[in-house]
Design a protein around this motif. Structure first.
Motif, short mmCIF file in Angstrom:
data_model
loop_
_atom_site.label_atom_id
_atom_site.label_comp_id
_atom_site.label_asym_id
_atom_site.label_seq_id
_atom_site.Cartn_x
_atom_site.Cartn_y
_atom_site.Cartn_z
N GLU A 52 0.92 -1.04 -0.08
CA GLU A 52 0.15 0.11 0.02
C GLU A 52 0.95 1.10 -0.06
N ILE A 53 0.65 2.05 -0.99
CA ILE A 53 1.57 3.33 -1.28
C ILE A 53 0.99 4.32 -0.18
N ILE A 55 -0.33 7.73 1.00
CA ILE A 55 -0.56 8.66 0.14
C ILE A 55 -0.80 9.84 0.96
N ALA A 56 -0.99 9.69 2.53
CA ALA A 56 -1.20 10.75 3.35
C ALA A 56 0.00 10.76 4.37
N PRO A 57 0.64 11.76 4.70
CA PRO A 57 1.70 11.86 5.75
C PRO A 57 1.33 11.41 7.10
#
Lengths: 98, 472
Positions: A52-53, A55-57
């Motif tokens: 899972e990349i 996407i949110a920090p």
């Protein structure tokens, strides 16, 4: 690495509804190319398909609110930062194509 | 032969209390620019926060439309420059739509046809633009209202199929209770993609998108217009350009708006301001267990109760009517009730501008009324006289029919007395009857009705009269 073409700069500017001078086109071609080169470094990282990349920090997933309603802004504050208003509306130059 | 291929994208406004990413009230009828937060205005430094109820509602829709539910989803930014979107992007779900690969079934000439759904995703609505002579006016009440977009596969082959599909979506969403689905008011919006190609061809024709269709019947009108327009172009040997057209409900035709922007122009990328969201089995199960009865189930139940197709459809198309019917159906003859509800009751209500909440018709009165019609205690003509009073004023049914002198005389002894009197007073008619003239019976019946002021039970009186005449 191939540089960003002037046509591509014009296309991106068109999408943002910006008019650029010849000088700006050349300047932004270089600047945009620098950004893309940085992105390429990220793209080059070998990650597995199923990973899972991020996407949110944040690693705090599933953050919701439960359909609560809070009072919004007052009308004067809604209209305050608009260039132009008419009655209760914010107005913008007439849009023709829709 | 040229045949059309049709796919439909439907945007549905969800009726959560608040907006999808802000806590401003989600209210269509509020006065201009009153339900707006800094987030809805797209101010820098603001951060979206997802409303859980919106996800609940979207899961309901996924279950009703047989979609696979994406267990790990995120949002994406769809970037475009337009005044109705001050941030310069719409938060939507491009890569991980909450629902995929669903279907709905429609009835076409008695056969079930499955229309496949490609995807369903959650997104925010834009603000409402009003175009005037000089400027475009913006109302931000709609900015951030939750939407689900339901995208069908190009499975429809006619205007009729398309209209049935949209109606099926509308009806299901209405019963799910997640949207007002008022096409006229814009809480449900249809964009139709349509192409025309030779039936024998394996390739689809060039697709044209039609926007701004304001009613289900106009979905049909727009499609038929476009089939004709595109067919004429192809028959002349010209080619069709991919474009977006607008339906004009004054001319009932479509007008070119703009050539279609390609998908890449939106430069989608993941929305970094919102984390991943996970939908667990338990969450889905919880929603599954609380799903309301769907119109399909009601339709087959009403069929088994003996309601005709027209009444079934009329009752199910209106949730208020259906709720009314559900309350009373087990208490009285459901067929008579359905006839009354879809006929006299609704027309009296419309005439007097009443809602179901406003009417004075009590359970007791309705039950007595339906029973009286069923047993012939009152005629349907008398019913039409009584019902408006029961609806507008109320009162007591039994007292009312006595007051109005409506009660039918069904007592055989009293009827016989009247019949014998009429027979003795009309010897000519009796002679006519003996000579085989049918109208003699009708004349005698008329006389009895006159004497009884219309209160004689017509069926019973007819039978008794025949018997008496045969005796002579």
């Amino acid at each position: 690495m191939q540089g960003l073409s002037i046509e591509e700069v014009i296309h991106v500017a068109d999408l943002a509804n910006l008019t650029l001078t010849e000088e700006e086109k050349k300047k932004f071609a270089c600047q945009l190319q620098d950004i893309l080169s940085d992105i390429d470094k990220i793209v080059a990282i070998d990650i597995k398909e199923e990973q899972e990349i991020l996407i949110a920090p944040t690693e705090n997933y599933d953050i919701y609110h439960n359909d609560e309603v809070e009072g919004g802004l007052e009308m004067k504050d809604i209209l305050k930062n608009a260039n132009k208003t008419s009655g209760d509306y914010i107005t913008v130059p007439k849009v023709l194509d829709e | 032969m040229l045949v059309p291929t049709i796919g439909i994208e439907v945007h549905v406004e969800l009726k959560s209390k608040g907006k999808v990413f802000s806590k401003a009230e989600n209210n269509f009828n509020a006065s201009t620019n009153t339900n707006v937060t800094v987030l809805d205005l797209g101010y820098p430094g603001t951060l979206p926060n997802l409303n859980k109820e919106v996800v609940n509602m979207a899961i309901k829709a996924c279950l009703a439309f047989n979609c696979n539910i994406t267990r790990s989803m995120h949002f994406d930014r769809k970037n475009y420059f337009y005044p109705d979107l001050p941030k310069g992007y719409q938060i939507t779900q491009q890569k991980t739509p909450i629902g995929t690969d669903g279907y709905v079934e429609i009835d076409i000439n008695g056969e079930k046809k499955r229309i496949r759904l490609e995807r369903m995703h959650i997104e925010e609505d834009t603000c409402k633009s009003i175009h005037t002579e000089k400027a475009t006016l913006l109302n931000f009440n709609r900015a951030g209202v939750p939407l689900i977009e339901i995208v069908s596969r190009p499975d429809m082959k006619s205007a009729e199929e398309a209209m049935k599909y949209v109606e099926k979506l509308r009806e299901t969403l209405l019963y799910l209770g997640i949207s007002d689905v008022k096409i006229e008011e814009g809480s449900m919006r249809c964009d139709v993609n349509i192409s025309v190609a030779e039936e024998s061809s394996t390739l689809l024709g060039t697709k044209v998108e039609i926007k701004n269709i304001g009613s289900i019947s106009n979905v049909g009108v727009a499609i038929n217009y476009e089939i004709k327009r595109q067919s004429e172009i192809l028959e002349k040997g010209d080619i069709i350009h991919e474009e977006t057209r607008r339906f004009n409900d004054k001319t009932m035709s479509t007008i070119a708006m703009r050539s279609k922007e390609t998908g890449n122009d939106y430069r989608y990328f993941p929305e970094p301001d919102l984390p991943y969201f996970h939908i667990s089995d338990e969450w889905i199960k919880e929603i599954e267990d609380s799903m309301p009865i769907m119109p399909e189930v009601l339709r087959s139940e009403y069929e088994s109760l003996g309601l005709n197709e027209k009444n079934r459809n009329t009752i199910i198309a209106s949730k208020a009517m259906c709720e009314f019917f559900e309350i009373y159906k087990n208490d009285m003859n459901p067929i008579i009730l359905s006839n009354l509800l879809t006929g006299d009751i609704i027309s009296i209500m419309n005439k007097n501008d009443l809602d179901f909440g406003d009417i004075h018709l009590t359970r007791e009165n309705l039950k007595s009324f339906v029973n009286a019609l069923e047993t012939g205690k009152i005629s349907s003509k008398q019913g039409k006289e009584i019902l408006p009073i029961l609806i507008n004023k109320g009162g007591n049914f039994e007292e009312l029919i006595k007051e109005l002198g409506c009660e039918q005389i069904s007592d055989e002894a009293s009827l016989l007395e009247m019949i014998k009197k009429i027979i003795s007073e009309n010897p000519d008619s009796v002679e006519d009857f003996k000579n085989g003239k049918d109208r003699a019976v009708k004349y005698l019946m008329g006389q009895i009705m006159k004497v009884s002021k219309g209160q004689a039970n017509p069926v019973l009186t007819g039978n008794l009269l025949e018997k008496e005449l045969q005796k002579l």
